[in-house]
Design an enzyme around this catalytic site. Structure first.
Site, PDB file in Angstrom:
ATOM      1  N   ARG A 148       0.964  -1.148  -0.039  1.00  0.00           N
ATOM      2  CA  ARG A 148      -0.166   0.186  -0.033  1.00  0.00           C
ATOM      3  C   ARG A 148       0.981   1.252  -0.056  1.00  0.00           C
ATOM      4  O   ARG A 148       0.381   2.206  -0.587  1.00  0.00           O
ATOM      5  CB  ARG A 148      -0.879   0.043   1.436  1.00  0.00           C
ATOM      6  CG  ARG A 148      -1.853  -0.857   1.177  1.00  0.00           C
ATOM      7  CD  ARG A 148      -2.652  -0.975   2.755  1.00  0.00           C
ATOM      8  NE  ARG A 148      -2.942   0.085   3.330  1.00  0.00           N
ATOM      9  CZ  ARG A 148      -4.115   1.032   2.965  1.00  0.00           C
ATOM     10  NH1 ARG A 148      -5.183   0.163   2.182  1.00  0.00           N
ATOM     11  NH2 ARG A 148      -4.547   1.942   3.538  1.00  0.00           N
ATOM     12  N   ARG A 194       8.915   5.081  -5.024  1.00  0.00           N
ATOM     13  CA  ARG A 194       9.314   6.029  -6.291  1.00  0.00           C
ATOM     14  C   ARG A 194      10.492   6.316  -6.412  1.00  0.00           C
ATOM     15  O   ARG A 194      11.317   5.954  -5.302  1.00  0.00           O
ATOM     16  CB  ARG A 194       8.341   7.319  -6.091  1.00  0.00           C
ATOM     17  CG  ARG A 194       6.995   7.176  -5.365  1.00  0.00           C
ATOM     18  CD  ARG A 194       6.279   8.408  -5.809  1.00  0.00           C
ATOM     19  NE  ARG A 194       4.820   8.419  -5.373  1.00  0.00           N
ATOM     20  CZ  ARG A 194       4.418   8.839  -4.486  1.00  0.00           C
ATOM     21  NH1 ARG A 194       5.030   9.623  -3.626  1.00  0.00           N
ATOM     22  NH2 ARG A 194       3.077   8.790  -4.062  1.00  0.00           N
ATOM     23  N   ARG A 214      -7.382  -6.752  14.142  1.00  0.00           N
ATOM     24  CA  ARG A 214      -6.266  -6.026  15.055  1.00  0.00           C
ATOM     25  C   ARG A 214      -7.297  -4.864  15.479  1.00  0.00           C
ATOM     26  O   ARG A 214      -8.042  -4.188  14.992  1.00  0.00           O
ATOM     27  CB  ARG A 214      -5.033  -5.554  14.389  1.00  0.00           C
ATOM     28  CG  ARG A 214      -4.062  -6.529  13.901  1.00  0.00           C
ATOM     29  CD  ARG A 214      -3.576  -7.050  14.879  1.00  0.00           C
ATOM     30  NE  ARG A 214      -2.419  -6.140  15.621  1.00  0.00           N
ATOM     31  CZ  ARG A 214      -1.685  -6.533  16.473  1.00  0.00           C
ATOM     32  NH1 ARG A 214      -1.976  -7.610  17.406  1.00  0.00           N
ATOM     33  NH2 ARG A 214      -0.732  -5.515  17.198  1.00  0.00           N
ATOM     34  N   ARG A 271       1.923   5.652  15.444  1.00  0.00           N
ATOM     35  CA  ARG A 271       2.165   7.048  14.998  1.00  0.00           C
ATOM     36  C   ARG A 271       1.466   7.881  15.728  1.00  0.00           C
ATOM     37  O   ARG A 271       0.714   7.675  16.599  1.00  0.00           O
ATOM     38  CB  ARG A 271       1.471   7.078  13.898  1.00  0.00           C
ATOM     39  CG  ARG A 271       0.179   6.268  13.502  1.00  0.00           C
ATOM     40  CD  ARG A 271      -0.174   6.207  12.023  1.00  0.00           C
ATOM     41  NE  ARG A 271      -1.492   5.456  11.839  1.00  0.00           N
ATOM     42  CZ  ARG A 271      -2.351   4.969  10.760  1.00  0.00           C
ATOM     43  NH1 ARG A 271      -1.391   5.025   9.643  1.00  0.00           N
ATOM     44  NH2 ARG A 271      -2.990   4.144  10.953  1.00  0.00           N
ATOM     45  N   GLU A 299      -1.304   6.458  18.660  1.00  0.00           N
ATOM     46  CA  GLU A 299      -1.823   5.321  18.313  1.00  0.00           C
ATOM     47  C   GLU A 299      -1.327   4.148  18.788  1.00  0.00           C
ATOM     48  O   GLU A 299      -0.108   3.782  18.264  1.00  0.00           O
ATOM     49  CB  GLU A 299      -2.089   5.335  16.558  1.00  0.00           C
ATOM     50  CG  GLU A 299      -2.761   4.140  16.067  1.00  0.00           C
ATOM     51  CD  GLU A 299      -3.104   4.305  14.562  1.00  0.00           C
ATOM     52  OE1 GLU A 299      -3.438   5.333  14.133  1.00  0.00           O
ATOM     53  OE2 GLU A 299      -3.178   3.120  13.771  1.00  0.00           O
ATOM     54  N   TYR A 358     -10.176  -4.469   4.254  1.00  0.00           N
ATOM     55  CA  TYR A 358      -9.298  -3.426   4.752  1.00  0.00           C
ATOM     56  C   TYR A 358      -9.565  -2.272   3.413  1.00  0.00           C
ATOM     57  O   TYR A 358      -8.893  -2.255   2.766  1.00  0.00           O
ATOM     58  CB  TYR A 358      -7.739  -3.920   4.635  1.00  0.00           C
ATOM     59  CG  TYR A 358      -6.648  -2.995   4.975  1.00  0.00           C
ATOM     60  CD1 TYR A 358      -7.059  -1.452   5.425  1.00  0.00           C
ATOM     61  CD2 TYR A 358      -5.478  -3.440   5.244  1.00  0.00           C
ATOM     62  CE1 TYR A 358      -5.955  -0.928   5.500  1.00  0.00           C
ATOM     63  CE2 TYR A 358      -4.612  -2.708   5.632  1.00  0.00           C
ATOM     64  CZ  TYR A 358      -4.535  -1.320   5.883  1.00  0.00           C
ATOM     65  OH  TYR A 358      -3.303  -0.601   6.168  1.00  0.00           O
ATOM     66  N   ASP A 389     -10.240   1.410   2.120  1.00  0.00           N
ATOM     67  CA  ASP A 389      -9.801   2.984   2.050  1.00  0.00           C
ATOM     68  C   ASP A 389     -11.328   3.689   1.898  1.00  0.00           C
ATOM     69  O   ASP A 389     -12.214   2.779   1.277  1.00  0.00           O
ATOM     70  CB  ASP A 389      -8.957   3.406   1.096  1.00  0.00           C
ATOM     71  CG  ASP A 389      -7.610   3.091   1.397  1.00  0.00           C
ATOM     72  OD1 ASP A 389      -7.207   2.827   2.550  1.00  0.00           O
ATOM     73  OD2 ASP A 389      -7.218   2.801   0.408  1.00  0.00           O
TER      74      ASP A 389
HETATM   75  N1  UDP Z   1       4.091   0.290   7.100  1.00  0.00           N
HETATM   76  C1  UDP Z   1       5.256   0.315   7.568  1.00  0.00           C
HETATM   77  N2  UDP Z   1       5.974   1.469   7.999  1.00  0.00           N
HETATM   78  C2  UDP Z   1       5.298   2.816   7.822  1.00  0.00           C
HETATM   79  C3  UDP Z   1       4.010   2.687   7.248  1.00  0.00           C
HETATM   80  C4  UDP Z   1       3.359   1.609   6.790  1.00  0.00           C
HETATM   81  O1  UDP Z   1       5.798  -0.753   7.701  1.00  0.00           O
HETATM   82  O2  UDP Z   1       5.840   3.626   8.186  1.00  0.00           O
HETATM   83  C5  UDP Z   1       3.585  -0.863   6.709  1.00  0.00           C
HETATM   84  C6  UDP Z   1       2.802  -1.287   7.635  1.00  0.00           C
HETATM   85  O3  UDP Z   1       2.492  -2.816   7.520  1.00  0.00           O
HETATM   86  C7  UDP Z   1       1.101  -1.021   7.533  1.00  0.00           C
HETATM   87  C8  UDP Z   1       0.958  -0.966   5.909  1.00  0.00           C
HETATM   88  O4  UDP Z   1       2.460  -0.698   5.370  1.00  0.00           O
HETATM   89  O5  UDP Z   1       0.269  -1.780   7.906  1.00  0.00           O
HETATM   90  C9  UDP Z   1       0.139   0.087   5.293  1.00  0.00           C
HETATM   91  O6  UDP Z   1       0.331   1.256   5.644  1.00  0.00           O
HETATM   92  P1  UDP Z   1      -0.759   2.062   5.572  1.00  0.00           P
HETATM   93  O7  UDP Z   1      -0.109   3.587   5.929  1.00  0.00           O
HETATM   94  O8  UDP Z   1      -1.510   2.479   4.183  1.00  0.00           O
HETATM   95  O9  UDP Z   1      -1.691   1.886   6.883  1.00  0.00           O
HETATM   96  P2  UDP Z   1      -3.071   2.608   7.269  1.00  0.00           P
HETATM   97  O10 UDP Z   1      -2.956   4.084   7.351  1.00  0.00           O
HETATM   98  O11 UDP Z   1      -4.174   1.895   6.485  1.00  0.00           O
HETATM   99  O12 UDP Z   1      -3.077   1.727   8.854  1.00  0.00           O
END
Ligand code: UDP
Length: 362
Positions: free
Chosen positions: A156, A160, A240, A271, A296, A344, A346
């Site tokens: 996800r 780049r 989760r 985060r 979080e 899951y 969006d």
């Molecule tokens: N992920 C990670 N490090 C980061 C951001 C994301 O390892 O800094 C991985 C992690 O497994 C996460 C997944 O990428 O569940 C998808 O990230 P996304 O930011 O899309 O998660 P969401 O915002 O949906 O929780």
């Protein structure tokens, strides 16, 4: 009012389905178990600062699907906010996603876009990047090492070879100018829609009930947890969950951006959200001498906890298929949405699913 359809669960999927039903001339009863509509996109305005707090964690609308963008823009206008996520690792701050800005800072090099691929093809370098930014975060987020989760989840996050630090690839992004709650209120603002909150729907003896009242025999569009609907008869679908710690701080700006990921395994949270940054157009909020932040913490889910992320495994897919087979046996029942479909999602994908759904009786 007499009712032609019931929508159980007023999140993104349920509200979109209700709107479509009403616009096709049906009278719709929307039942929501929580005290208010909006599902996990629901926000609360902090009374002291006027900051829109995303109660269930940050939600940023982004889409490349023209029909979805057109649909939501009928109800709210967006502020053009473009999502950027920073990552803190060992005392330094990096721009995600994985692109030139991150690579150059992490390795202390200067690269041309055409050199980035070859640079990262080196096994030791790509492992170093993965271990720093993905291993710890993913282990915290999912409670298991990255090798044990479906690779599509980590994919996800874009990779780049440019300096583009937009977290999403979608051109259309933003936060509703009038706030997320207004999107749901307007979706449901139709003479053919009646909304009742604090009204949980259950299935008993082959019929649907709310409290002591049987629902009329009409199609039910259900977006609660599908295993709950069938009394968990085959077992619980695994999730989760998240725990949030929210604080109002006496500083104008705590972290300079809306989301900072803490990618080390040793930091217990994944985060920190700082919500005022979602409304850069609102000078009063931006300049307020206070801010609201939210840490979080992902956690193991147990029955009774809030389900956030479905855990996609061979076993959970098989279990979901068994529940969906049960659902298919009930004529007039349509199951969908994040909880119902165990997805899951969006926000835009949930709207898309609701827009492309075949309405019963059509
Ligand atoms: N992920 C990670 N490090 C980061 C951001 C994301 O390892 O800094 C991985 C992690 O497994 C996460 C997944 O990428 O569940 C998808 O990230 P996304 O930011 O899309 O998660 P969401 O915002 O949906 O929780």
């Amino acid at each position: 009012m007499t009712v032609d359809a019931v929508v159980a669960g007023a999140g993104v999927w349920g509200c979109t389905v209700a709107r479509r039903l009403a616009e096709s001339g049906r009278r719709v009863l929307v039942l929501e178990r929580r005290h208010a509509v909006g599902g996990n996109v629901r926000c609360e305005t902090d009374a002291e600062t006027g900051i829109e707090v995303h109660t269930y964690g940050s939600h940023i609308f982004h889409t490349h699907i023209p029909e979805v963008w057109e649909f939501v823009n009928r109800f709210v206008k967006f502020n053009g906010y473009q999502h950027k996520v920073l990552a803190r690792y060992r005392g330094k701050t990096y721009f995600l996603p994985l692109g030139l800005a991150l690579i150059e800072k992490f390795f202390g090099v200067e690269l041309k876009p055409c050199e980035a691929d070859a640079f990262l093809r080196d096994e030791a370098r790509s492992k170093a990047v993965f271990d720093a930014f993905f291993r710890g975060y993913t282990s915290k987020q999912w409670g298991r090492p990255p090798e044990e989760i479906d690779p599509s989840i980590i994919k996800r996050v874009p990779v780049r070879t440019s300096y583009d630090v937009n977290y999403f690839n979608d051109y259309n992004q933003g936060i509703p100018l009038s706030g997320y709650n207004s999107l749901f209120e307007r979706l449901l603002d139709h003479p053919g829609i009646e909304v009742r909150c604090n009204a949980a729907v259950r299935l008993e003896g082959g019929a649907f009930w709310v409290g002591g009242d049987a629902l009329p025999c009409v199609p039910v569009y259900y977006s609660g947890p599908v295993d709950e609907l069938f009394g968990y008869r085959f077992g619980h679908l695994p999730w989760r969950t998240l725990r949030f710690e929210t604080e109002r701080l006496d500083v104008r700006d705590y972290q300079g951006t809306s989301v900072v990921n803490y990618t080390e395994a040793e930091v217990p949270y994944t985060r920190i959200h700082e919500f005022k940054h979602y409304h850069p157009e609102d000078a009063a909020v931006m300049n307020a001498p206070k801010t609201v932040i939210m840490r979080e913490y992902p956690a193991a889910w147990k029955p009774g906890d809030e389900p956030y992320y479905p855990i996609d495994t061979t076993e959970s897919r098989a279990l979901l298929a068994r529940y969906m087979e049960e659902a298919a046996k009930l004529p007039g029942l349509v199951v969908g949405g994040r909880l119902g479909g165990y997805k899951y999602y969006d926000i835009d994908k949930s709207v898309e699913a609701a827009l492309s759904l075949r309405l019963l009786g059509q």
